[in-house]
Design a protein around this motif. Sequence first.
Motif, PDB file in Angstrom:
ATOM      1  N   SER A  81     -13.552 -45.308  -8.551  1.00 54.96           N
ATOM      2  CA  SER A  81     -15.149 -44.666  -7.796  1.00 54.96           C
ATOM      3  C   SER A  81     -14.877 -45.188  -6.289  1.00 54.96           C
ATOM      4  O   SER A  81     -15.014 -44.558  -5.374  1.00 54.96           O
ATOM      5  N   ILE A  82     -14.217 -46.633  -6.021  1.00 51.70           N
ATOM      6  CA  ILE A  82     -14.187 -47.096  -4.779  1.00 51.70           C
ATOM      7  C   ILE A  82     -12.912 -46.211  -3.775  1.00 51.70           C
ATOM      8  O   ILE A  82     -13.035 -45.949  -2.781  1.00 51.70           O
ATOM      9  N   ALA A  83     -11.929 -46.064  -4.738  1.00 54.50           N
ATOM     10  CA  ALA A  83     -10.873 -45.404  -3.979  1.00 54.50           C
ATOM     11  C   ALA A  83     -11.135 -43.991  -3.876  1.00 54.50           C
ATOM     12  O   ALA A  83     -10.811 -43.322  -2.783  1.00 54.50           O
ATOM     13  N   ALA A  84     -11.900 -43.145  -4.733  1.00 53.49           N
ATOM     14  CA  ALA A  84     -12.427 -41.959  -4.219  1.00 53.49           C
ATOM     15  C   ALA A  84     -13.320 -41.855  -3.075  1.00 53.49           C
ATOM     16  O   ALA A  84     -13.187 -40.870  -2.381  1.00 53.49           O
ATOM     17  N   ILE A  85     -14.045 -42.711  -2.898  1.00 47.98           N
ATOM     18  CA  ILE A  85     -14.715 -42.821  -1.631  1.00 47.98           C
ATOM     19  C   ILE A  85     -13.956 -43.053  -0.460  1.00 47.98           C
ATOM     20  O   ILE A  85     -14.048 -42.201   0.621  1.00 47.98           O
ATOM     21  N   ILE A  86     -12.972 -43.742  -0.472  1.00 46.75           N
ATOM     22  CA  ILE A  86     -11.992 -43.793   0.535  1.00 46.75           C
ATOM     23  C   ILE A  86     -11.103 -42.639   0.941  1.00 46.75           C
ATOM     24  O   ILE A  86     -11.056 -42.108   1.800  1.00 46.75           O
ATOM     25  N   SER A  87     -10.868 -42.088  -0.249  1.00 45.08           N
ATOM     26  CA  SER A  87      -9.979 -40.767  -0.180  1.00 45.08           C
ATOM     27  C   SER A  87     -10.827 -39.438   0.416  1.00 45.08           C
ATOM     28  O   SER A  87     -10.437 -38.845   1.259  1.00 45.08           O
ATOM     29  N   VAL A  88     -12.120 -39.351  -0.119  1.00 46.70           N
ATOM     30  CA  VAL A  88     -12.975 -38.238   0.313  1.00 46.70           C
ATOM     31  C   VAL A  88     -13.432 -38.337   1.659  1.00 46.70           C
ATOM     32  O   VAL A  88     -13.616 -37.768   2.609  1.00 46.70           O
ATOM     33  N   GLY A  89     -13.991 -39.911   2.116  1.00 45.30           N
ATOM     34  CA  GLY A  89     -14.188 -40.089   3.133  1.00 45.30           C
ATOM     35  C   GLY A  89     -13.379 -40.021   4.536  1.00 45.30           C
ATOM     36  O   GLY A  89     -13.777 -39.684   5.624  1.00 45.30           O
ATOM     37  N   SER A  90     -11.967 -40.178   4.183  1.00 48.27           N
ATOM     38  CA  SER A  90     -10.933 -39.945   5.114  1.00 48.27           C
ATOM     39  C   SER A  90     -10.517 -38.278   5.294  1.00 48.27           C
ATOM     40  O   SER A  90      -9.591 -38.189   5.922  1.00 48.27           O
ATOM     41  N   GLY A  91     -11.178 -37.432   4.125  1.00 51.87           N
ATOM     42  CA  GLY A  91     -10.655 -36.047   4.151  1.00 51.87           C
ATOM     43  C   GLY A  91      -9.340 -35.907   3.474  1.00 51.87           C
ATOM     44  O   GLY A  91      -8.767 -34.879   4.012  1.00 51.87           O
ATOM     45  N   VAL A  92      -8.932 -36.627   2.674  1.00 52.58           N
ATOM     46  CA  VAL A  92      -7.588 -36.540   2.277  1.00 52.58           C
ATOM     47  C   VAL A  92      -7.376 -35.263   1.449  1.00 52.58           C
ATOM     48  O   VAL A  92      -8.459 -35.035   0.483  1.00 52.58           O
ATOM     49  N   MET A  93      -6.612 -34.507   1.460  1.00 52.03           N
ATOM     50  CA  MET A  93      -6.380 -33.353   0.848  1.00 52.03           C
ATOM     51  C   MET A  93      -4.977 -32.984   0.269  1.00 52.03           C
ATOM     52  O   MET A  93      -4.060 -33.510   0.971  1.00 52.03           O
ATOM     53  N   ALA A  94      -4.749 -32.557  -0.993  1.00 56.74           N
ATOM     54  CA  ALA A  94      -3.534 -32.322  -1.529  1.00 56.74           C
ATOM     55  C   ALA A  94      -3.087 -30.873  -1.489  1.00 56.74           C
ATOM     56  O   ALA A  94      -4.012 -29.944  -1.139  1.00 56.74           O
ATOM     57  N   ASN A  95      -1.704 -30.557  -1.457  1.00 53.04           N
ATOM     58  CA  ASN A  95      -1.340 -29.175  -1.307  1.00 53.04           C
ATOM     59  C   ASN A  95      -1.845 -28.420  -2.585  1.00 53.04           C
ATOM     60  O   ASN A  95      -2.126 -27.335  -2.418  1.00 53.04           O
ATOM     61  N   SER A  96      -1.556 -29.264  -3.877  1.00 52.45           N
ATOM     62  CA  SER A  96      -1.987 -28.562  -5.133  1.00 52.45           C
ATOM     63  C   SER A  96      -1.873 -29.500  -5.953  1.00 52.45           C
ATOM     64  O   SER A  96      -1.939 -30.902  -5.725  1.00 52.45           O
ATOM     65  N   ILE A  97      -2.028 -29.134  -7.178  1.00 55.89           N
ATOM     66  CA  ILE A  97      -2.077 -30.275  -8.308  1.00 55.89           C
ATOM     67  C   ILE A  97      -0.615 -30.635  -8.548  1.00 55.89           C
ATOM     68  O   ILE A  97       0.370 -29.963  -8.427  1.00 55.89           O
ATOM     69  N   GLY A  98      -0.471 -32.025  -8.699  1.00 61.34           N
ATOM     70  CA  GLY A  98       0.895 -32.671  -8.850  1.00 61.34           C
ATOM     71  C   GLY A  98       0.888 -33.646  -9.940  1.00 61.34           C
ATOM     72  O   GLY A  98       0.052 -33.450 -10.838  1.00 61.34           O
ATOM     73  N   VAL A  99       1.744 -34.601  -9.767  1.00 61.96           N
ATOM     74  CA  VAL A  99       1.775 -35.582 -10.845  1.00 61.96           C
ATOM     75  C   VAL A  99       0.824 -36.540 -10.632  1.00 61.96           C
ATOM     76  O   VAL A  99       0.485 -37.034  -9.779  1.00 61.96           O
ATOM     77  N   GLY A 100      -0.060 -36.491 -11.686  1.00 65.47           N
ATOM     78  CA  GLY A 100      -1.364 -37.380 -11.335  1.00 65.47           C
ATOM     79  C   GLY A 100      -1.340 -38.815 -11.657  1.00 65.47           C
ATOM     80  O   GLY A 100      -2.175 -39.185 -12.027  1.00 65.47           O
ATOM     81  N   GLY A 101      -0.375 -39.395 -11.083  1.00 56.78           N
ATOM     82  CA  GLY A 101      -0.286 -40.705 -10.818  1.00 56.78           C
ATOM     83  C   GLY A 101       0.358 -41.242  -9.335  1.00 56.78           C
ATOM     84  O   GLY A 101       0.086 -40.499  -8.346  1.00 56.78           O
ATOM     85  N   ILE A 102       1.012 -42.301  -9.384  1.00 56.06           N
ATOM     86  CA  ILE A 102       1.790 -42.918  -8.076  1.00 56.06           C
ATOM     87  C   ILE A 102       2.570 -41.724  -7.378  1.00 56.06           C
ATOM     88  O   ILE A 102       2.521 -41.460  -6.354  1.00 56.06           O
ATOM     89  N   PRO A 103       3.426 -41.123  -8.237  1.00 60.42           N
ATOM     90  CA  PRO A 103       4.048 -39.997  -7.666  1.00 60.42           C
ATOM     91  C   PRO A 103       3.288 -38.780  -7.121  1.00 60.42           C
ATOM     92  O   PRO A 103       3.947 -37.961  -6.276  1.00 60.42           O
ATOM     93  N   GLY A 104       1.994 -38.959  -7.357  1.00 53.48           N
ATOM     94  CA  GLY A 104       1.199 -37.862  -6.833  1.00 53.48           C
ATOM     95  C   GLY A 104       1.010 -37.724  -5.309  1.00 53.48           C
ATOM     96  O   GLY A 104       0.886 -36.946  -4.811  1.00 53.48           O
ATOM     97  N   ILE A 105       1.439 -38.944  -4.723  1.00 53.23           N
ATOM     98  CA  ILE A 105       1.543 -39.064  -3.189  1.00 53.23           C
ATOM     99  C   ILE A 105       2.354 -37.762  -2.592  1.00 53.23           C
ATOM    100  O   ILE A 105       2.157 -37.458  -1.372  1.00 53.23           O
ATOM    101  N   LEU A 106       3.340 -37.368  -3.347  1.00 51.32           N
ATOM    102  CA  LEU A 106       4.158 -36.282  -2.768  1.00 51.32           C
ATOM    103  C   LEU A 106       3.579 -34.886  -2.808  1.00 51.32           C
ATOM    104  O   LEU A 106       3.941 -34.120  -1.899  1.00 51.32           O
ATOM    105  N   SER A 107       2.499 -34.821  -3.308  1.00 44.77           N
ATOM    106  CA  SER A 107       1.638 -33.801  -3.226  1.00 44.77           C
ATOM    107  C   SER A 107       0.565 -33.732  -2.291  1.00 44.77           C
ATOM    108  O   SER A 107      -0.214 -32.683  -2.024  1.00 44.77           O
TER     109      SER A 107
END
Length: 478
Positions: free
Chosen positions: A409-435
């Motif tokens: 929940s805390i991480a999601a607030i940071i992600s949405v609050g800073s407007g983080v956007m992914a290109n697409s669905i990716g690997v749903g873990g640490i490698p997800g940063i590549l997406s």
Amino acid sequence: MSKYTEPAKELLEKVGGSENISVVTHCATRMRFVLHDSKQADVEAIEDISLVKGTFTQAGQFQVIIGNEVASFYNEFTKIAGVGDTSKEDAKEAAKQNMNFLQRMVAHLADIFTPIIPALVVGGLILGFRNVIGEIKMVNDGTQTLIETSQFWTGVYDFLWLIGEAIFHFLPVAITWAISRKMGTTQVLGIVLGITLVSPQLLNAYGVAGAEEIPVWDFGFAQVDMIGYQAQVIPAILAGFVLAYLEIWLRKVIPQVVSMIFVPFFALIPAVLIAHVVLGPIGWEIGSWISNVVYSGLTSGFGWLFAAVFGFSYAPLVITGLHHMTNAIDLQLMSEFDGTILWPMIALSNIAQGSAVVAIIYLNRKDKKEQQVSVPAAISCYLGVTEPAMFGINLRYLFPFFAGMIGSSIAAIISVGSGVMANSIGVGGIPGILSIQVPDMLMFALAMIIAIVVPFILTVVMAKMKIGRDAYERLGKS
């Protein structure tokens, strides 16, 4: 007698015997039971069996986590139980008898998207790599990108779009194929229907907004817009089901001797016509409305609240299977906004649950038996596969599960609050940063650190404070 014989006999007894088993199959790590009466299964006794690493119930199936030995164990179990081999699809169909209406709808949605997720993950990684070489100024003192200085990387950048375009722009083809596959109808007709939705003859969906004039099919008494549905999800789903149900109905009314000729003809042509005249425009509007509502909610002044709730509740959604609905929303956001702000929160939730397992590993660092379950579970969770971690560890002890939810929940607030956007669905873990889109990678990395650190600390603190005493005692710490 093999080493699996006694555990198999124990498991058979504790699930209620052969007469209580409707269907049994297995996946990579788990036995999957559809039981006539799930109440007969003695969960605590089953989890005490030496080879069993945990249990859970999902999508109408009682699932027993065995690990990498599951195939050999399954063979011994079916021999002792006298139950026949069956397919995963048979098990799913049998399990649906134990589901309510909403669960069945979600199961159908999962059946559509599950076969195409590998392509979507590959596409996300490709788009992420293209962003790295095409947008990050990493050469000549940070003034130029790789494609600006190297013809080789320019060629790679252009070539990879061939795959990215095939996956995302032509997504309706995959969806209509997946529906025909699920419904047991002619799969090639589903492919043809999907191609008609993205044909080069049509005005590309991405060009509709700026088009001065939209071409039409002129039938004299009516005109139909020649609009493509590239990357559109809902029009493809609606069209795919129309084709499937038309074919199923026609098979019943057309004599078998001429069915090969007339069933495909009278199924495909009306389905394509209905798709372009009725379902395409309606589906486009529905999809736009859903994506706009979600995007507006996430980017509004209350976006942090939406993020907090979603980040906290995503892991419980996985337990119920309702998380499959997010695939359609993610894909719709991608078609409307060239990216998704929802998917990064999913990756963060998975990371958070994995971090809670890492804390359990730390607390049980002297317990080798526990680590046989927890270490592989944490690794798979960090790579996007959460079931071993959540069902094998976190839900058994409960307080790590809540620690993961809070960290997510805390991480999601940071992600949405800073407007983080992914290109697409990716690997749903640490490698997800590549997406993640290049400008947002730094903030997503910060959110990942939160998703790693907070659940770990909370899990350790809760254990020391004996929050969730029963679970704490199972850790052997009291």
